[in-house]
Design a protein around this motif. Structure first.
Motif, PDB file in Angstrom:
ATOM      1  N   ASP A 106       0.784  -1.211   0.008  1.00 52.37           N
ATOM      2  CA  ASP A 106       0.040  -0.227   0.208  1.00 52.37           C
ATOM      3  C   ASP A 106       0.889   1.149   0.068  1.00 52.37           C
ATOM      4  N   ASP A 107       2.215   1.117   0.117  1.00 49.34           N
ATOM      5  CA  ASP A 107       3.061   2.397   0.052  1.00 49.34           C
ATOM      6  C   ASP A 107       3.073   2.948  -1.315  1.00 49.34           C
ATOM      7  N   GLU A 108       3.035   4.283  -1.338  1.00 52.09           N
ATOM      8  CA  GLU A 108       2.905   5.010  -2.688  1.00 52.09           C
ATOM      9  C   GLU A 108       4.406   4.575  -3.542  1.00 52.09           C
ATOM     10  N   LEU A 109       5.396   4.556  -2.884  1.00 52.18           N
ATOM     11  CA  LEU A 109       6.585   4.348  -3.710  1.00 52.18           C
ATOM     12  C   LEU A 109       6.387   2.688  -4.214  1.00 52.18           C
ATOM     13  N   VAL A 110       6.102   1.795  -3.206  1.00 53.33           N
ATOM     14  CA  VAL A 110       5.688   0.554  -3.892  1.00 53.33           C
ATOM     15  C   VAL A 110       5.002   0.156  -4.839  1.00 53.33           C
ATOM     16  N   LYS A 111       3.781   0.896  -4.844  1.00 50.03           N
ATOM     17  CA  LYS A 111       2.734   0.983  -5.803  1.00 50.03           C
ATOM     18  C   LYS A 111       3.248   1.689  -7.024  1.00 50.03           C
ATOM     19  N   ALA A 112       4.094   2.492  -6.988  1.00 52.18           N
ATOM     20  CA  ALA A 112       4.605   3.147  -8.356  1.00 52.18           C
ATOM     21  C   ALA A 112       5.644   2.263  -8.896  1.00 52.18           C
ATOM     22  N   THR A 113       6.308   1.358  -8.412  1.00 52.55           N
ATOM     23  CA  THR A 113       7.533   0.848  -9.066  1.00 52.55           C
ATOM     24  C   THR A 113       7.397  -0.816  -8.863  1.00 52.55           C
ATOM     25  N   ALA A 114       6.570  -1.495  -8.119  1.00 51.43           N
ATOM     26  CA  ALA A 114       6.395  -2.966  -8.050  1.00 51.43           C
ATOM     27  C   ALA A 114       5.851  -3.367  -9.169  1.00 51.43           C
ATOM     28  N   LEU A 115       6.536  -4.317 -10.011  1.00 50.83           N
ATOM     29  CA  LEU A 115       6.062  -4.914 -11.390  1.00 50.83           C
ATOM     30  C   LEU A 115       5.460  -6.201 -11.184  1.00 50.83           C
ATOM     31  N   THR A 116       6.051  -7.034 -10.144  1.00 44.79           N
ATOM     32  CA  THR A 116       5.599  -8.359 -10.116  1.00 44.79           C
ATOM     33  C   THR A 116       5.321  -8.734  -8.457  1.00 44.79           C
ATOM     34  N   HIS A 117       4.617  -9.450  -8.058  1.00 44.06           N
ATOM     35  CA  HIS A 117       4.505  -9.873  -6.831  1.00 44.06           C
ATOM     36  C   HIS A 117       3.618 -11.067  -6.537  1.00 44.06           C
ATOM     37  N   ALA A 118       4.135 -11.873  -5.978  1.00 41.28           N
ATOM     38  CA  ALA A 118       3.290 -13.223  -5.334  1.00 41.28           C
ATOM     39  C   ALA A 118       2.789 -14.075  -6.853  1.00 41.28           C
ATOM     40  N   GLY A 119       3.703 -14.073  -7.631  1.00 41.41           N
ATOM     41  CA  GLY A 119       3.412 -14.790  -9.086  1.00 41.41           C
ATOM     42  C   GLY A 119       2.717 -14.086 -10.042  1.00 41.41           C
ATOM     43  N   ALA A 120       2.484 -12.713  -9.942  1.00 37.37           N
ATOM     44  CA  ALA A 120       1.536 -12.137 -10.974  1.00 37.37           C
ATOM     45  C   ALA A 120       2.318 -10.770 -11.282  1.00 37.37           C
ATOM     46  N   ILE A 121       2.052  -9.974 -12.592  1.00 34.45           N
ATOM     47  CA  ILE A 121       2.135  -8.873 -12.757  1.00 34.45           C
ATOM     48  C   ILE A 121       1.441  -7.896 -11.932  1.00 34.45           C
ATOM     49  N   VAL A 122       1.922  -7.024 -11.384  1.00 36.03           N
ATOM     50  CA  VAL A 122       0.810  -6.059 -10.625  1.00 36.03           C
ATOM     51  C   VAL A 122       0.595  -4.877 -10.841  1.00 36.03           C
ATOM     52  N   HIS A 123       1.820  -4.293 -11.840  1.00 38.42           N
ATOM     53  CA  HIS A 123       1.786  -2.968 -12.250  1.00 38.42           C
ATOM     54  C   HIS A 123       0.715  -2.595 -13.240  1.00 38.42           C
TER      55      HIS A 123
END
Length: 383
Positions: A354-371
């Motif tokens: 939920d962090d704004e920096l994480v939301k902006a930069t995270a491409l993949t997480h837990a087996g999925a593309i999240v961006h």
């Protein structure tokens, strides 16, 4: 001891930078992290294994990547590198995500949480994490150094008993971070500098560095800036008017540096073959956007070519040509972002999605593309 951070040696033979410095290693160990640096990772940046060891790191091999909770890199891991990562690992790097969806899918499939450092938002909190700015600064500087090297004449005006040498005329296209540093560097070398940009805010910045601003300043120009401070694509009519002004101005220049990039889009074409033909023989043009298709017609990625008497420099990875400086800045960008995720009590790294920096930069997480920009939906909650 907390989580393990692994500093990889870049698998691209043309990448001399490294994702950590002795200073950031010292800071990471002070947070309780266990730091492993792959043998020889800092060689291209003049950082020895002994320097990393003295700062508190262990020197390891490629096999140690499998133990890592966090992997720090300069460039996106290759397919081979991805296979050496454990599921759940966090990877921080410049991921070059646009147009590389298969690579993002591979990262997702590997179960890693991959962050694209170049997507860091340009907000006050993230200034010290902005890899685009730190590396573009050096690229702008190095562009002028490369141009001066190829120019074959002196840059500053020199008044001697044998006569006067006129100052070189330098024109910088695009007054973002790289462009402003190019202006400042050319001015330091004594050149007569002018610059252009489609953003109205750039006019004052260019003037503050002692350069002359060149642009068609109509109503469209006055409205031309995105909310994020980036340049936006202009209408065909504006582009034609600006091209005519630039063509006339360019014919009088000795050196031109182009720096125009639009995130997620091919680089805009700024200089045509006809414009190059209008320049004086022996002039130099440097294309900082050559990796994205180039601003200069005829520029070739990784090459220096002569077109109609003009030397066109299309060198790749200009920050890498001054790797010792580039790595120190890049390493600090990565450390500052990583520090926001470290639990100071346990020395473990936790990603708050939920962090704004994480939301902006995270491409993949837990087996999925999240961006969302790459087909994913940012997930909720913390890990």
């Amino acid at each position: 001891m907390g989580d393990t951070v692994y500093i990889a040696k870049e698998s691209d033979a043309l990448e001399p930078r490294v994702a950590a410095s002795p200073d950031t290693v010292k800071r990471m160990t002070a947070l309780g992290l266990d730091v492993i640096v792959q043998k020889g990772a800092g060689a291209g940046s003049q950082i020895s294994d002994e320097a990393f060891q003295a700062a508190g790191a262990r020197i390891g091999t490629a096999a140690d990547a499998k133990k890592a909770d966090v992997v720090l890199r300069v460039r996106r891991p290759s397919d081979t590198d991805i296979k050496s990562l454990k599921a759940g690992a966090i990877v921080l790097a410049q991921m070059d995500p646009y147009g590389n969806e298969p690579a993002l899918a591979a990262l997702a499939k590997a179960g890693v949480t991959a962050f694209a450092m170049e997507l860091m938002p340009r907000i006050t909190r993230a200034q010290s994490m902005d890899v685009l700015s730190s590396q573009a600064n050096l690229a702008g500087y190095q562009a002028v150094i490369e141009a001066a090297h190829s120019f074959g004449r002196a840059m500053p005006m020199m008044m001697t008993a044998a006569g006067t040498v006129a100052a070189a005329k330098v024109f910088v296209m695009g007054a973002g971070v790289a462009g402003l540093q190019a202006i400042a560097t050319a001015r330091r070398l004594g050149a007569a500098v002018s610059a252009t940009d489609v953003r109205p805010a750039a006019k004052e910045q260019v003037a503050s560095l002692g350069a002359k601003f060149i642009a068609v300043e109509d109503d469209e120009f006055k409205a031309a800036e995105t909310a994020g401070g980036y340049a936006k694509e202009m209408s065909k009519e504006y582009q034609a008017k600006q091209a005519a002004l630039v063509a006339d101005h360019i014919s009088k220049q000795d050196i031109v540096v182009t720096t125009a990039l639009i995130p997620g889009r091919p680089a805009p074409r700024l200089i045509s073959r006809d414009m190059l033909k209008g320049m004086k023989p022996g002039s130099v043009a440097v294309d900082l956007a050559v990796e994205r298709g180039g601003n200069i017609e005829g520029a070739r990625p990784g090459e220096t070519v002569v077109i109609d008497g003009v030397t066109v420099i299309g060198l790749l990875n200009l920050p890498g040509r001054i790797a010792a400086s580039a790595s120190l800045l890049y390493a600090k960008n990565l450390y500052t972002f990583l520090e926001t995720m470290v639990d100071k009590e346990s020395g473990s790294v936790k990603v708050n999605m939920d962090d704004e920096l994480v939301k902006a930069t995270a491409l993949t997480h837990a087996g999925a593309i999240v961006h969302p920009a790459f087909g994913g939906q940012t997930s909720k909650g913390a890990e």
